[in-house]
Write a protein that holds these residues in place. Structure first.
Motif, PDB file in Angstrom:
ATOM      1  N   SER A 153      -2.146  -3.080   1.179  1.00 33.54           N
ATOM      2  CA  SER A 153      -3.124  -4.158   1.330  1.00 33.54           C
ATOM      3  C   SER A 153      -3.874  -4.401   0.031  1.00 33.54           C
ATOM      4  N   ALA A 154      -4.240  -3.316  -0.664  1.00 34.02           N
ATOM      5  CA  ALA A 154      -4.927  -3.491  -1.942  1.00 34.02           C
ATOM      6  C   ALA A 154      -4.023  -4.183  -2.952  1.00 34.02           C
ATOM      7  N   HIS A 155      -2.756  -3.779  -2.988  1.00 36.79           N
ATOM      8  CA  HIS A 155      -1.823  -4.406  -3.925  1.00 36.79           C
ATOM      9  C   HIS A 155      -1.653  -5.895  -3.608  1.00 36.79           C
ATOM     10  N   GLU A 156      -1.475  -6.234  -2.313  1.00 35.53           N
ATOM     11  CA  GLU A 156      -1.281  -7.633  -1.936  1.00 35.53           C
ATOM     12  C   GLU A 156      -2.564  -8.448  -2.172  1.00 35.53           C
ATOM     13  N   ALA A 157      -3.741  -7.815  -1.945  1.00 41.91           N
ATOM     14  CA  ALA A 157      -4.991  -8.524  -2.208  1.00 41.91           C
ATOM     15  C   ALA A 157      -5.122  -8.857  -3.682  1.00 41.91           C
ATOM     16  N   LEU A 158      -4.789  -7.903  -4.540  1.00 41.25           N
ATOM     17  CA  LEU A 158      -4.845  -8.169  -5.976  1.00 41.25           C
ATOM     18  C   LEU A 158      -3.843  -9.246  -6.373  1.00 41.25           C
TER      19      LEU A 158
END
Length: 405
Positions: free
Chosen positions: A248-253
């Motif tokens: 989720s953090a990777h996709e948010a970035l």
């Protein structure tokens, strides 16, 4: 047309600037000096020609010749102040020309200047006096070489010619001023439209950032909270939650980087090279929510999801995404039902429904702007959106969107 609309029509504005330290005194430009000197010489030339014709008659007394010379010179000199008092100079020279033929050239130039720098009413009044004076001059000071009728016709034609010419010049100047004003107004309106378009684009990007990042960050918050409150969870669950947090953090970035890329590229649009969600990708959104631990059931009753309009499909996706995010925030653990139905001609309907949460939970803060943004999206797409709590404590989001046949 008023003088205030065209300040160059004012006498003091004909010379473009005022002298420093001398308010109210116009400063003549080089062009003004050239024009005034040329007109002065033309009036003097006409006056000298008329004076020579009077001298050739040899019947005019010497005192009258001296008076003609002095009054003719005064009439020519009066042209230097015609910019400040055009009506007065033209009226005085018109009356003077009745008894003084030497002032005729200066009178015609004063009438031309009056027609250029003043509106129709004073021009008509002074012009009528000049036309009335046309037969009076050959009557009081006849020309032996020209008949009374010929002198009268020539005088009338000259007055009409200079007045018409002056009004044409005035009309052309007014047209130029009007076109310049329209050009300035068009540029200002274009700048306002560009600014409004930029503002709307930024608002759209802000809504996009909210819809995209709220979904990702809610996943981070939920799974981070689960790890905080269940430190004794089995390693497999901890690893799965950590994996969801990482993804989720990777996709948010990645989403944030793409949206910022749109901001940095003025020529880009939301329909750029980056892939956009559609009705076809709704299943992937549901799978993502299920992998995050939500209990989601999807009822997809659309025969041809790929045939749905791109804007409508994207709106459906964003509504489902925001509704799932809100359910995860405010009713964690509760099952969520997503229903999508419709087709060409009848439109699309999406309904996201969840019951009240089963037990106590750690609330995730929210601003309520997501549902406002979804309502705006639905309205912009030509549809509508309703949302609100159910009697049993649950919550329902339902939208209706058009799908042309």
């Amino acid at each position: 047309m008023t003088r205030t609309e065209y300040p160059w029509l004012l006498p003091s504005a004909l010379a473009s600037h005022e002298q420093p330290g001398r308010p109210g005194r116009p400063r003549r430009t080089v062009r003004d000096w050239v024009v005034d000197l040329t007109l002065f010489l033309c009036a003097a030339g006409v006056g000298m020609a008329v004076l020579a014709a009077i001298e050739a008659d040899r019947t005019t007394p010497e005192g009258v010749l001296i008076a003609d010379s002095l009054l003719g010179a005064a009439a020519c000199c009066a042209l230097w102040v015609r910019r400040r008092w055009p009506v007065t100079v033209a009226a005085v020279l018109t009356v003077l020309s009745v008894v003084e033929p030497v002032a005729s050239g200066a009178m015609l130039i004063a009438l031309f200047s009056l027609a250029v720098h003043r509106p129709f009413r004073p021009v008509a009044v002074v012009g009528a006096v000049a036309l009335a004076a046309a037969p009076a001059q050959p009557l009081l000071r006849p020309d032996p070489a020209t008949s009374f009728m010929a002198s009268t016709i020539i005088g009338v034609l000259l007055v009409l010619l200079v007045l018409s010419w002056g009004m044409v010049v005035r009309s052309r100047r007014q047209l130029v001023v009007t076109l310049r004003e329209r050009a300035r107004r068009a540029e200002a309106e274009a700048a306002l439209r560009a600014e409004q378009a930029q503002r709307l684009a930024r608002e759209a990007i802000a809504r996009e950032m909210h819809d995209v990042l709220a979904h990702r960050l809610t996943l981070l918050s939920v799974h981070a909270g689960a790890l905080e409150f269940r430190p004794d969870a089995p390693p497999a669950e901890v690893a799965r939650a950590a994996g969801v947090i990482r993804d989720s953090a990777h996709e948010a970035l990645q989403d944030l980087r793409e949206i910022i890329g749109v901001l940095r590229g003025p020529g880009d649009s939301d329909e750029g090279n980056r892939p956009q969600p559609t009705l076809v990708t709704l299943d992937a959104l549901i799978d993502e929510s299920r992998s995050a631990g939500m209990e989601v059931s999807l009822s997809h009753r659309v025969a041809d999801p790929a045939g749905a309009p791109a804007a409508t499909g994207r709106t459906v996706y964003r509504i489902a995404q925001e509704a799932l995010t809100n359910a995860r925030k405010h009713a964690p653990g509760a099952p969520v039902d997503v229903t999508v139905a419709g087709g060409p001609g009848e439109g699309l309907t999406i309904e996201v429904d969840n019951p009240a949460p089963a037990g106590p939970f750690e609330p995730v803060p929210g601003s309520g702007q997501g549902l406002i943004g979804l309502t705006e999206r639905a309205v912009l797409a030509g549809g509508s959106l309703d949302h609100g709590p159910r009697p049993d404590g649950g919550f329902t989001v339902k939208a209706r969107l058009p799908w042309p046949a």
